[in-house]
Design a protein around this motif. Structure first.
Motif, PDB file in Angstrom:
ATOM      1  N   LYS A 199       0.846  -1.194   0.000  1.00 59.93           N
ATOM      2  CA  LYS A 199       0.000   0.000   0.000  1.00 59.93           C
ATOM      3  C   LYS A 199       0.878   1.239   0.000  1.00 59.93           C
ATOM      4  CE  LYS A 199      -3.894  -2.176   2.107  1.00 59.93           C
ATOM      5  NZ  LYS A 199      -4.941  -2.201   3.039  1.00 59.93           N
ATOM      6  N   HIS A 200       0.526   2.186  -0.844  1.00 57.73           N
ATOM      7  CA  HIS A 200       1.289   3.435  -0.908  1.00 57.73           C
ATOM      8  C   HIS A 200       1.055   4.251   0.360  1.00 57.73           C
ATOM      9  CE1 HIS A 200       2.733   2.873  -4.968  1.00 57.73           C
ATOM     10  NE2 HIS A 200       1.546   2.382  -5.272  1.00 57.73           N
ATOM     11  N   LEU A 201       2.106   4.856   0.864  1.00 53.74           N
ATOM     12  CA  LEU A 201       2.036   5.603   2.112  1.00 53.74           C
ATOM     13  C   LEU A 201       1.964   7.108   1.907  1.00 53.74           C
ATOM     14  CD1 LEU A 201       4.683   3.621   4.194  1.00 53.74           C
ATOM     15  CD2 LEU A 201       2.228   3.214   4.017  1.00 53.74           C
ATOM     16  N   GLY A 202       2.100   7.558   0.672  1.00 49.75           N
ATOM     17  CA  GLY A 202       2.057   8.992   0.404  1.00 49.75           C
ATOM     18  C   GLY A 202       3.135   9.716   1.194  1.00 49.75           C
ATOM     19  N   GLY A 203       2.785  10.877   1.711  1.00 44.79           N
ATOM     20  CA  GLY A 203       3.737  11.690   2.470  1.00 44.79           C
ATOM     21  C   GLY A 203       4.164  11.076   3.785  1.00 44.79           C
ATOM     22  N   ASP A 204       3.404  10.087   4.280  1.00 46.73           N
ATOM     23  CA  ASP A 204       3.791   9.437   5.541  1.00 46.73           C
ATOM     24  C   ASP A 204       5.153   8.779   5.438  1.00 46.73           C
ATOM     25  OD1 ASP A 204       1.454  10.185   6.818  1.00 46.73           O
ATOM     26  OD2 ASP A 204       0.452   8.251   6.491  1.00 46.73           O
ATOM     27  N   ARG A 205       5.553   8.402   4.226  1.00 46.99           N
ATOM     28  CA  ARG A 205       6.853   7.730   4.081  1.00 46.99           C
ATOM     29  C   ARG A 205       7.998   8.644   4.508  1.00 46.99           C
ATOM     30  NH1 ARG A 205       5.760   9.468  -1.129  1.00 46.99           N
ATOM     31  NH2 ARG A 205       7.568  10.029  -2.395  1.00 46.99           N
ATOM     32  N   PHE A 206       7.855   9.957   4.309  1.00 44.74           N
ATOM     33  CA  PHE A 206       8.910  10.884   4.734  1.00 44.74           C
ATOM     34  C   PHE A 206       8.956  11.010   6.252  1.00 44.74           C
ATOM     35  CE2 PHE A 206       7.859  12.441   0.403  1.00 44.74           C
ATOM     36  CZ  PHE A 206       9.056  12.074  -0.190  1.00 44.74           C
ATOM     37  N   ARG A 207       7.792  10.998   6.872  1.00 44.30           N
ATOM     38  CA  ARG A 207       7.749  11.021   8.341  1.00 44.30           C
ATOM     39  C   ARG A 207       8.398   9.752   8.896  1.00 44.30           C
ATOM     40  NH1 ARG A 207       3.962   8.978  11.511  1.00 44.30           N
ATOM     41  NH2 ARG A 207       2.429   8.927   9.840  1.00 44.30           N
ATOM     42  N   HIS A 208       8.155   8.635   8.242  1.00 45.98           N
ATOM     43  CA  HIS A 208       8.746   7.373   8.701  1.00 45.98           C
ATOM     44  C   HIS A 208      10.268   7.397   8.550  1.00 45.98           C
ATOM     45  CE1 HIS A 208       4.782   6.058   9.310  1.00 45.98           C
ATOM     46  NE2 HIS A 208       4.555   5.496   8.130  1.00 45.98           N
ATOM     47  N   VAL A 209      10.759   7.975   7.458  1.00 43.11           N
ATOM     48  CA  VAL A 209      12.211   8.103   7.281  1.00 43.11           C
ATOM     49  C   VAL A 209      12.779   8.971   8.403  1.00 43.11           C
ATOM     50  CG1 VAL A 209      14.043   9.053   5.806  1.00 43.11           C
ATOM     51  CG2 VAL A 209      12.206   7.687   4.792  1.00 43.11           C
ATOM     52  N   GLN A 210      12.133  10.089   8.694  1.00 46.06           N
ATOM     53  CA  GLN A 210      12.581  10.968   9.781  1.00 46.06           C
ATOM     54  C   GLN A 210      12.578  10.234  11.117  1.00 46.06           C
ATOM     55  OE1 GLN A 210       9.797  14.243   9.473  1.00 46.06           O
ATOM     56  NE2 GLN A 210      11.350  15.543   8.537  1.00 46.06           N
ATOM     57  N   ASP A 211      11.502   9.482  11.385  1.00 47.60           N
ATOM     58  CA  ASP A 211      11.411   8.755  12.657  1.00 47.60           C
ATOM     59  C   ASP A 211      12.504   7.697  12.775  1.00 47.60           C
ATOM     60  OD1 ASP A 211       9.223  10.325  13.330  1.00 47.60           O
ATOM     61  OD2 ASP A 211       7.742   8.762  12.852  1.00 47.60           O
ATOM     62  N   CYS A 212      12.836   7.046  11.666  1.00 43.12           N
ATOM     63  CA  CYS A 212      13.917   6.053  11.680  1.00 43.12           C
ATOM     64  C   CYS A 212      15.257   6.721  11.982  1.00 43.12           C
ATOM     65  CB  CYS A 212      13.997   5.325  10.345  1.00 43.12           C
ATOM     66  SG  CYS A 212      12.701   4.107  10.075  1.00 43.12           S
ATOM     67  N   VAL A 213      15.527   7.840  11.310  1.00 43.06           N
ATOM     68  CA  VAL A 213      16.792   8.541  11.542  1.00 43.06           C
ATOM     69  C   VAL A 213      16.852   9.049  12.982  1.00 43.06           C
ATOM     70  CG1 VAL A 213      18.236  10.489  10.852  1.00 43.06           C
ATOM     71  CG2 VAL A 213      17.071   9.126   9.112  1.00 43.06           C
ATOM     72  N   ARG A 214      15.743   9.579  13.500  1.00 40.17           N
ATOM     73  CA  ARG A 214      15.720  10.065  14.887  1.00 40.17           C
ATOM     74  C   ARG A 214      16.004   8.916  15.853  1.00 40.17           C
ATOM     75  NH1 ARG A 214      17.804  13.224  17.142  1.00 40.17           N
ATOM     76  NH2 ARG A 214      17.216  14.636  15.483  1.00 40.17           N
ATOM     77  N   ALA A 215      15.395   7.760  15.622  1.00 41.97           N
ATOM     78  CA  ALA A 215      15.645   6.592  16.483  1.00 41.97           C
ATOM     79  C   ALA A 215      17.121   6.204  16.430  1.00 41.97           C
ATOM     80  CB  ALA A 215      14.766   5.421  16.047  1.00 41.97           C
ATOM     81  N   TYR A 216      17.706   6.242  15.233  1.00 41.92           N
ATOM     82  CA  TYR A 216      19.123   5.908  15.086  1.00 41.92           C
ATOM     83  C   TYR A 216      19.996   6.901  15.827  1.00 41.92           C
ATOM     84  CZ  TYR A 216      23.601   4.733  13.076  1.00 41.92           C
ATOM     85  OH  TYR A 216      24.905   4.377  12.929  1.00 41.92           O
ATOM     86  N   LEU A 217      19.726   8.190  15.642  1.00 39.42           N
ATOM     87  CA  LEU A 217      20.540   9.221  16.301  1.00 39.42           C
ATOM     88  C   LEU A 217      20.409   9.121  17.818  1.00 39.42           C
ATOM     89  CD1 LEU A 217      19.816  12.219  13.919  1.00 39.42           C
ATOM     90  CD2 LEU A 217      21.953  10.930  14.104  1.00 39.42           C
ATOM     91  N   ASP A 218      19.198   8.834  18.296  1.00 35.47           N
ATOM     92  CA  ASP A 218      19.005   8.667  19.743  1.00 35.47           C
ATOM     93  C   ASP A 218      19.798   7.469  20.252  1.00 35.47           C
ATOM     94  OD1 ASP A 218      17.333  10.870  19.715  1.00 35.47           O
ATOM     95  OD2 ASP A 218      15.480   9.702  19.893  1.00 35.47           O
ATOM     96  N   ASP A 219      19.761   6.368  19.485  1.00 34.66           N
ATOM     97  CA  ASP A 219      20.506   5.173  19.867  1.00 34.66           C
ATOM     98  C   ASP A 219      22.014   5.419  19.815  1.00 34.66           C
ATOM     99  OD1 ASP A 219      20.326   2.202  20.462  1.00 34.66           O
ATOM    100  OD2 ASP A 219      21.615   2.187  18.694  1.00 34.66           O
ATOM    101  N   LEU A 220      22.445   6.184  18.833  1.00 37.45           N
ATOM    102  CA  LEU A 220      23.866   6.515  18.682  1.00 37.45           C
ATOM    103  C   LEU A 220      24.370   7.317  19.884  1.00 37.45           C
ATOM    104  CD1 LEU A 220      26.212   6.243  16.665  1.00 37.45           C
ATOM    105  CD2 LEU A 220      25.506   8.421  15.692  1.00 37.45           C
ATOM    106  N   GLY A 221      23.501   8.167  20.421  1.00 34.61           N
ATOM    107  CA  GLY A 221      23.862   8.984  21.576  1.00 34.61           C
ATOM    108  C   GLY A 221      23.798   8.234  22.881  1.00 34.61           C
ATOM    109  N   ASN A 222      23.336   6.980  22.849  1.00 39.09           N
ATOM    110  CA  ASN A 222      23.221   6.166  24.055  1.00 39.09           C
ATOM    111  C   ASN A 222      24.456   5.275  24.162  1.00 39.09           C
ATOM    112  OD1 ASN A 222      22.554   4.455  26.128  1.00 39.09           O
ATOM    113  ND2 ASN A 222      20.704   3.664  25.195  1.00 39.09           N
TER     114      ASN A 222
END
Length: 121
Positions: free
Chosen positions: A95-118
């Motif tokens: 199923k196409h996610l439309g603009g939500d796919r960009f929010r998901h990319v941002q959320d993935c990067v944020r999770a990674y950066l948070d994990d990197l800082g831990n």
């Protein structure tokens, strides 16, 4: 190589995020090659990535997910994280996610950066 799997699941699409040191384009290519040695990542629909090289030169790859590399790159620029490639992987769920796919990319990067800082991660 640091990997976070199953970061987001939405309408059948699954996301993961990976990253690691990369000072040059050759090191980025080697990182992507190593990631794709895992058949799960090799068969992914998209492996979008970005890096700010040590000298500040930006590089990105959308891998068919138009605009996703720029989303990652902008987050790296805000953090001033250099010589570190981040790859967001998506397995398309039908199923196409439309603009939500960009929010998901941002959320993935944020999770990674948070994990990197831990430091305990």
């Amino acid at each position: 190589m640091r990997q976070l799997s199953g970061v987001i699941v939405d309408r059948g699409s699954k996301y993961a995020v990976s990253g690691g040191p990369a000072r040059t384009r050759d090191e980025v290519d080697a990182f992507l090659k190593k990631l794709k040695k895992d058949k799960k990542f090799a068969k992914a629909t998209h492996n979008t990535w970005a890096v700010l090289l040590e000298d500040g030169v930006p590089l990105k790859g959308d891998d068919g997910e138009a605009g996703a590399g720029m989303v990652i790159l902008r987050m790296l620029e805000r953090e001033d994280l250099r010589a570190h490639v981040i790859v967001v992987t998506r397995w398309f769920g039908g199923k196409h996610l439309g603009g939500d796919r960009f929010r998901h990319v941002q959320d993935c990067v944020r999770a990674y950066l948070d994990d990197l800082g831990n430091p305990q991660a």
